[in-house]
Design an enzyme around this catalytic site. Structure first.
Site, short mmCIF file in Angstrom:
data_model
loop_
_atom_site.label_atom_id
_atom_site.label_comp_id
_atom_site.label_asym_id
_atom_site.label_seq_id
_atom_site.Cartn_x
_atom_site.Cartn_y
_atom_site.Cartn_z
N GLU A 91 42.02 42.14 52.64
CA GLU A 91 40.80 42.91 52.53
C GLU A 91 39.58 42.01 52.59
OE1 GLU A 91 42.53 46.73 50.16
OE2 GLU A 91 41.51 45.25 48.94
N CYS A 104 32.42 39.24 51.77
CA CYS A 104 33.38 38.60 50.88
C CYS A 104 34.69 38.49 51.65
CB CYS A 104 33.53 39.49 49.64
SG CYS A 104 34.66 38.87 48.42
N CYS A 111 47.98 35.87 45.75
CA CYS A 111 47.44 34.67 45.10
C CYS A 111 48.51 34.09 44.18
CB CYS A 111 46.20 35.01 44.28
SG CYS A 111 45.34 33.56 43.62
N CYS A 115 45.54 34.68 36.91
CA CYS A 115 44.44 35.11 36.05
C CYS A 115 44.72 36.52 35.56
CB CYS A 115 43.12 35.03 36.82
SG CYS A 115 42.81 33.39 37.51
N CYS A 118 42.88 39.85 36.85
CA CYS A 118 42.65 40.01 38.29
C CYS A 118 43.74 40.85 38.94
CB CYS A 118 42.59 38.63 38.95
SG CYS A 118 42.40 38.69 40.74
N CYS A 337 34.47 43.30 42.59
CA CYS A 337 35.02 41.97 42.29
C CYS A 337 36.38 42.04 41.65
CB CYS A 337 34.13 41.23 41.30
SG CYS A 337 32.78 40.37 42.03
#
Ligand code: SAH
Length: 346
Positions: A91, A104, A111, A115, A118, A337
């Site tokens: 994305e 962005c 990933c 975290c 997230c 975000c």
């Protein structure tokens, strides 16, 4: 078969002479087609002979992302879902803000970091994006904008989409080299920001590159105890070690480091945190972007109340740090975000 979109100009010169047996200026033509004009295939490269275009099609590829879906938010934010040649979904988000338009972009599929707050982390790590896949997010967005909003152009690029850019170091640096090149998109490095969760050796290495973007650090806590809980990477490189590397990062005149700070209710949003934050960053040319946590179903944190956010911000400001509040953009389309986590097409 070599994907030519992933080659830097220097690599393309080598390819032109070694694989094609062509003069070096062919590399200029190819690079312009690929990175200035966003060519989708060799057939489009009309200043090359038909014979050369056919030859290219035999020895090389030109991987292109396919825009699979575009979601538009009430606030004008657009989220692009893009499919790679192997079907992987990533994305990228276009965020208008007055006269600016920030894109962005993603650096990985999924990933490898963990975290806790997230959404991308919950996908796990699938693979790195190639340099071509990183830059093509920009070319696909350009093509889309030229259709739907011809007067607007992307003004700023942030590597804050899916993935940890510094875990895909070589390809990210190649993408910077490609985007910055005079014969390509010619994007100034001052308009590009790479964001990291804090991979210290890679930050140090980035500081030595000739293509050096702006640096953003996801700090997100002010004690090692809390940061270690929300960002396990902190156990490898703690706050002191991270800030030491950041202080040593070479900055051009009037440039500053961005610190991102995701506000999690009851975790890192106290006035003591605000004081420690100011203490940590004292004397550094920097600014702080506060991001009230954007909820997603896979995590059970809470966003602080607007009042708590305001108190925190006022305290950090009072202590002398330039501090900006990142209001959630595109949250109605899961584009805010840390919400990027493209689900595989069913
Ligand atoms: N891995 C890189 C870039 C991707 S994350 C990094 O860590 O910087 C981009 C930013 O989004 C980071 O500052 C991260 O802390 C923040 N973020 C992640 N999940 C979020 C969420 N649910 N709400 C608000 N911000 C989030």
């Amino acid at each position: 078969m070599q994907d030519l979109r992933s080659l830097t100009h220097a690599e393309l010169e080598r390819f032109a002479s070694e694989t094609l047996g062509e003069p070096r200026f062919r590399a200029d033509q190819l690079f312009q087609w690929i990175h200035a004009h966003g060519a989708l295939d060799f057939g489009a490269m009309t200043n090359l002979s038909v014979a050369l275009r056919e030859r290219l099609a035999q020895v090389a590829r030109l991987d292109t992302l396919v825009v699979d879906a575009v979601a538009e938010s009430r606030d004008g934010t657009r989220k692009l879902r893009l499919l790679a040649h192997d079907g992987a979904a990533i994305e990228s988000v276009l965020i208008p803000d007055e006269d600016k338009l920030t894109q962005c972009i993603s650096s990985q599929v999924g990933c490898a970091l963990d975290c806790r707050f997230c959404a991308t982390a919950k996908l796990g790590f699938k693979r790195n994006l190639s340099p071509g896949e990183i830059v093509d997010q920009i070319y696909r967005a350009r093509a889309l904008l030229s259709e739907i909003s011809p007067s607007r152009r992307v003004t700023n690029l942030v590597y804050m989409g899916m993935g940890e850019p510094l875990h895909n170091y070589e390809n990210v640096v190649k993408s910077l080299r490609i985007l910055n090149h005079d014969l390509g998109a010619k994007i100034s490095l001052r308009r590009i920001t790479v964001s990291t969760a804090g991979l210290v050796p890679a930050i140090e290495k980035l500081g030595t590159e000739d293509v050096r973007p702006n640096l953003a650090i996801s700090l997100n806590a002010t004690t090692d105890e809390v940061r270690g809980l929300v960002m396990p990477i902190n156990k490898k490189w703690n706050i002191a070690r991270l800030l030491q590397a950041v202080r040593a990062f070479p900055l051009e005149r009037r440039r500053r480091i961005t610190f991102e700070y995701v506000l999690l209710e009851g975790v890192n949003d106290s006035l003591e945190d605000a004081a420690r934050l100011a203490q940590h960053l004292r004397g550094m040319p920097c600014k702080v972007n506060l991001i009230p946590w954007n909820p997603h179903p896979l995590s059970s944190y809470r966003r602080p109340t607007p009042l708590a956010v305001e108190r925190f911000q006022n305290e950090v400001k009072r202590l002398g740090l330039p501090t900006y509040l990142r209001t959630p953009r595109g949250d109605d389309i899961d584009a805010a975000c840390g919400q990027l986590a493209a689900r595989a097409k069913r």
